[in-house]
Design an enzyme around this catalytic site. Sequence first.
Site, PDB file in Angstrom:
ATOM      1  N   HIS A 166       2.703  -6.252   5.386  1.00 22.67           N
ATOM      2  CA  HIS A 166       1.626  -5.341   5.778  1.00 22.67           C
ATOM      3  C   HIS A 166       1.438  -5.212   7.292  1.00 22.67           C
ATOM      4  CE1 HIS A 166      -1.558  -2.684   4.759  1.00 22.67           C
ATOM      5  NE2 HIS A 166      -2.574  -3.500   4.948  1.00 22.67           N
ATOM      6  N   VAL A 167       1.265  -6.334   7.983  1.00 26.19           N
ATOM      7  CA  VAL A 167       1.136  -6.288   9.440  1.00 26.19           C
ATOM      8  C   VAL A 167       2.555  -6.312  10.017  1.00 26.19           C
ATOM      9  CG1 VAL A 167       0.280  -7.506  11.466  1.00 26.19           C
ATOM     10  CG2 VAL A 167      -1.085  -7.458   9.366  1.00 26.19           C
ATOM     11  N   HIS A 168       2.874  -5.326  10.851  1.00 31.00           N
ATOM     12  CA  HIS A 168       4.259  -5.162  11.297  1.00 31.00           C
ATOM     13  C   HIS A 168       4.561  -6.032  12.507  1.00 31.00           C
ATOM     14  CE1 HIS A 168       3.699  -1.033   9.232  1.00 31.00           C
ATOM     15  NE2 HIS A 168       3.894  -2.008   8.362  1.00 31.00           N
ATOM     16  N   ASN A 170       0.817  -1.217   0.000  1.00 30.61           N
ATOM     17  CA  ASN A 170       0.000   0.000   0.000  1.00 30.61           C
ATOM     18  C   ASN A 170       0.850   1.267   0.000  1.00 30.61           C
ATOM     19  OD1 ASN A 170       0.443  -1.206   2.643  1.00 30.61           O
ATOM     20  ND2 ASN A 170      -0.545   0.610   3.476  1.00 30.61           N
ATOM     21  N   HIS A 212       1.184  -8.696  -0.531  1.00 27.62           N
ATOM     22  CA  HIS A 212       1.416  -7.762   0.570  1.00 27.62           C
ATOM     23  C   HIS A 212       0.451  -7.994   1.743  1.00 27.62           C
ATOM     24  CE1 HIS A 212       3.055  -4.387   2.620  1.00 27.62           C
ATOM     25  NE2 HIS A 212       1.877  -3.815   2.710  1.00 27.62           N
ATOM     26  N   HIS A 239      -4.793  -4.125  10.724  1.00 30.06           N
ATOM     27  CA  HIS A 239      -5.144  -4.567   9.355  1.00 30.06           C
ATOM     28  C   HIS A 239      -5.917  -5.890   9.349  1.00 30.06           C
ATOM     29  CE1 HIS A 239      -2.737  -1.395   7.766  1.00 30.06           C
ATOM     30  NE2 HIS A 239      -1.571  -1.957   7.980  1.00 30.06           N
TER      31      HIS A 239
HETATM   32 FE   LIG Z   1       1.496  -2.264   4.213  1.00 27.91          FE
END
Ligand SMILES: [Fe+2]
Length: 471
Positions: free
Chosen positions: A357-359, A235, A320, A330
Amino acid sequence: MRPFQRLSFSSFLLLSLGLVLNLVFVCNGSSTSIFVRKVEKSIDMPLDSDVFRVPPGYNAPQQVHITQGDHVGKAVIVSWVTEDEPGSDAVRYWSENSKHKKLAKGKIETYRYFNYSSGFIHHVTIRNLKYNTKYYYEVGLRNTTRQFWFTTPPAIGPDVPYTFGLIGDLGQTFDSNRTLSHYQSNSTKGQTVLFVGDLSYADNYPNHDNVRWDTWGRFAERSVAYQPWIWTVGNHELDFAPEIGETEPFKPFSHRYQTPYKASQSTSPFWYSIKRASAHIIVLASYSAYGKYTPQYAWLEEELPRVNRKKTPWLIVLMHSPWYNSNSYHYMEGETMRVMFESWFVKYKVDVVFAGHVHAYERSERVSNIAYNIVNGICAPVKDLSAPVYINIGDGGNIEGLATKYTQPQPEYSAFREASFGHAIFDIKNRTHAYYSWHRNQDGDAVKSDSLWFFNRFWNPVDDSKPHGSH
Ligand SMILES: [Fe+2]
Ligand SMILES: *[C@@H]1O[C@H](CO)[C@@H](O)[C@H](O)[C@H]1NC(C)=O
Ligand SMILES: *[C@@H]1O[C@H](CO)[C@@H](O)[C@H](O)[C@H]1NC(C)=O
Ligand SMILES: *[C@@H]1O[C@H](CO)[C@@H](O)[C@H](O)[C@H]1NC(C)=O
Ligand SMILES: *[C@@H]1O[C@H](CO)[C@@H](O)[C@H](O)[C@H]1NC(C)=O
Ligand SMILES: *[C@@H]1O[C@H](CO)[C@@H](O)[C@H](O)[C@H]1NC(C)=O
């Protein structure tokens, strides 16, 4: 509650049996890591950091990066930026054991983003390389010339060992620098990075300050100039900002980073496939249309039957936004793509899906959730030995920090989860075995935070879920 002394012997027995069963369940079940990381804010490295230094010399090439340039690993795309003038559009290259130097020419482009003007961005594809060969290459030929090297992969074959690094959501913080340093210093040398999206996080700056795309390019150069990174878009590559007149999605990424999509009959740089050594890697685009009849859907439907597991036993998918992830951050954003494609992944026995995406870090069991048809109510993930393992590796260390809030209780499909920064290594040994390990930034080489043997779904489709306590 009944007082303990009045328990009959048989109920005592039942109770103990229950305890034992419970223990067995806990042992084979999910785990949330007990490692408690000190949660600090992630801070972007300042513009004058050593890792962002502009190479000295007039018009010196900077932000040098390479990626695979064809479908089979015999071509490389070399990209770089010059700031003062376009300069030479050529790459000079030669193999380690040859004095014969060749030239390949490419294209030069520029773009504007709000009030930012890019440098001169060069892309050159070098073709017809020999497999398993070290090549030197030079860019910036007329003025300041800089030299780098890369090694081509071995010829495609079912038992060719190959080691992939996994990095996602990297950004350009001090943590990002630690992740990259750990990846590079690892004694198990990754030969190619599978990057699961979100590169620079320039869009977190006012007007998406594209200077942060340049700093990221200079920061990553120390790895990506020497080994290909396989790009997935996230994103943060969208850079969609109508409020400042920027309405072309993926504009900076598209100008700066290339993918060999045409070689896999794709019509877009954001979804494509490559073959490398013993792996067939499919890259999907979470932020491009994937509904029925869309180009991405049509491409994937034709791509999956083309995978030849006798030549490339390992089928790896990159995307992603994760389908299986139990972090609150997310949560369920990947659900619509899962609904479209999951049954194909099971049918074609994908070995592993890597997402970002998810950290945080998370690894699933082999599960699928494809029985639901709107009327039957069968809508829970079940263990499925034809299903991939889903690994979330969005923990490169960007400025948005760690995603520390998990949904509770931990769902059974989630085998292991931990909110720490790190990277992973997928080390293919042969057609049946690959050794996978995740490494958190806090540890030295000796500590493996999560690891397991992958058994190939085509050649060795037995249960490879990890027995308890086997790190
Ligand atoms: Fe992301
Ligand atoms: C772009 O605009 C911003 C905000 O007006 C300003 O701070 C910045 O210096 C400008 N950058 C350039 C390269 O003109
Ligand atoms: C850069 O290279 C060109 C072509 O060789 C040459 O004419 C020019 O003087 C060089 N510029 C500098 C500053 O070295
Ligand atoms: C980044 O990491 C490299 C290698 O470990 C180190 O030399 C450099 O000083 C670091 N830079 C910053 C700004 O942390
Ligand atoms: C494949 O690799 C695994 C792990 O190194 C090894 O145990 C196994 O014997 C290998 N298989 C063959 C056929 O060599
Ligand atoms: C290096 O990779 C190995 C094997 O994949 C892993 O177990 C280890 O934790 C990693 N070490 C570092 C320092 O990253």
